[in-house]
Scaffold this motif. Sequence first.
Motif, mmCIF file in Angstrom:
data_model
loop_
_atom_site.group_PDB
_atom_site.id
_atom_site.type_symbol
_atom_site.label_atom_id
_atom_site.label_comp_id
_atom_site.label_asym_id
_atom_site.label_seq_id
_atom_site.Cartn_x
_atom_site.Cartn_y
_atom_site.Cartn_z
ATOM 1 N N GLU A 108 -10.689 -11.025 2.187
ATOM 2 C CA GLU A 108 -10.002 -10.096 3.111
ATOM 3 C C GLU A 108 -9.099 -10.912 4.022
ATOM 4 O O GLU A 108 -9.541 -11.899 4.605
ATOM 5 N N ASP A 109 -7.821 -10.535 4.113
ATOM 6 C CA ASP A 109 -6.885 -11.332 4.912
ATOM 7 C C ASP A 109 -6.808 -10.901 6.370
ATOM 8 O O ASP A 109 -6.275 -11.622 7.198
ATOM 9 N N GLU A 110 -7.328 -9.712 6.685
ATOM 10 C CA GLU A 110 -7.315 -9.295 8.088
ATOM 11 C C GLU A 110 -8.545 -9.870 8.786
ATOM 12 O O GLU A 110 -9.675 -9.471 8.505
ATOM 13 N N ASP B 223 -10.534 -6.988 -0.775
ATOM 14 C CA ASP B 223 -9.449 -6.177 -0.237
ATOM 15 C C ASP B 223 -8.390 -6.022 -1.326
ATOM 16 O O ASP B 223 -8.199 -6.922 -2.150
ATOM 17 N N MET C 203 -4.959 -5.314 -0.803
ATOM 18 C CA MET C 203 -3.692 -5.926 -0.413
ATOM 19 C C MET C 203 -3.955 -7.315 0.144
ATOM 20 O O MET C 203 -4.403 -7.461 1.277
ATOM 21 N N LYS D 211 -10.930 1.940 4.136
ATOM 22 C CA LYS D 211 -10.851 1.594 5.560
ATOM 23 C C LYS D 211 -10.314 2.803 6.325
ATOM 24 O O LYS D 211 -9.421 3.473 5.811
HETATM 25 CA CA CA Z 1 -5.152 -6.853 3.357
#
Ligand code: CA
Length: 240
Positions: free
Chosen positions: A12-14, A56, A58, A105
Amino acid sequence: MSESAVKILVVEDEAKIAEALSAYLGSAGYGVSLADDGESGLAAFNKSAPDLVILDLMLPKMSGEKLCTEIRRVSRVPVIMLTAKSGEDDKVCGFALGADDYISKPFSPRELMARVRSVLRRSAGGVSPLFSRMSWNSGDLEIDLESRSVWKGGEPAALTPNEYKILARLVKHPNRAFSRDELIDTALGENFGGFERTVDSHVKNLRGKIEDDTANPVYIVTVRGVGYRFGGAARAETER
Ligand code: CA
């Protein structure tokens, strides 16, 4: 399967969401590793052989869809997709790629934990029951991961529990080379009071039970300087 033994990889990049996931899962006793883009996610997957991947959609560098496809090339590990998209089309697409479940989400901790437990329960220790029975080389070797049974040439093979655990661990991650240390930790348990050579002796006995020619093994292949992997000349035929 005790929860403390279960390893979950979160890609997950967030940062806020990754931290929240890590906190929820960690407080439930799961071992969590984090990756913040698709490429490092794939590297972390190959390195840590997790029991569950939360992905995730994206992601920078490699999309969640692509990463899921890459993981499915080599593993039946359960995958939960995490997405801001909640349209039915996206779900169908994710399931076609081999995802086991979806979380949209924003999600609640309660929903997250329910999904995680449900997918892990269905996977029965890492492999979806849908793919629990596998066979190689025209039925020469067959394994049912649900009933923990192994057949060689159509006859039941009498494996010891430790031999079975090593074989199952390798089978669940074909093409991945495991070090002897990893096999002790992940297959036999961290409290296993054995040495690296103990793994060699289990493998020797295992080969005697499932290989035609133990000098030229096709299933449990030695990887020089590393350890062992499943594969070699083994051809998978059926997965159901
Ligand atoms: Ca993302």
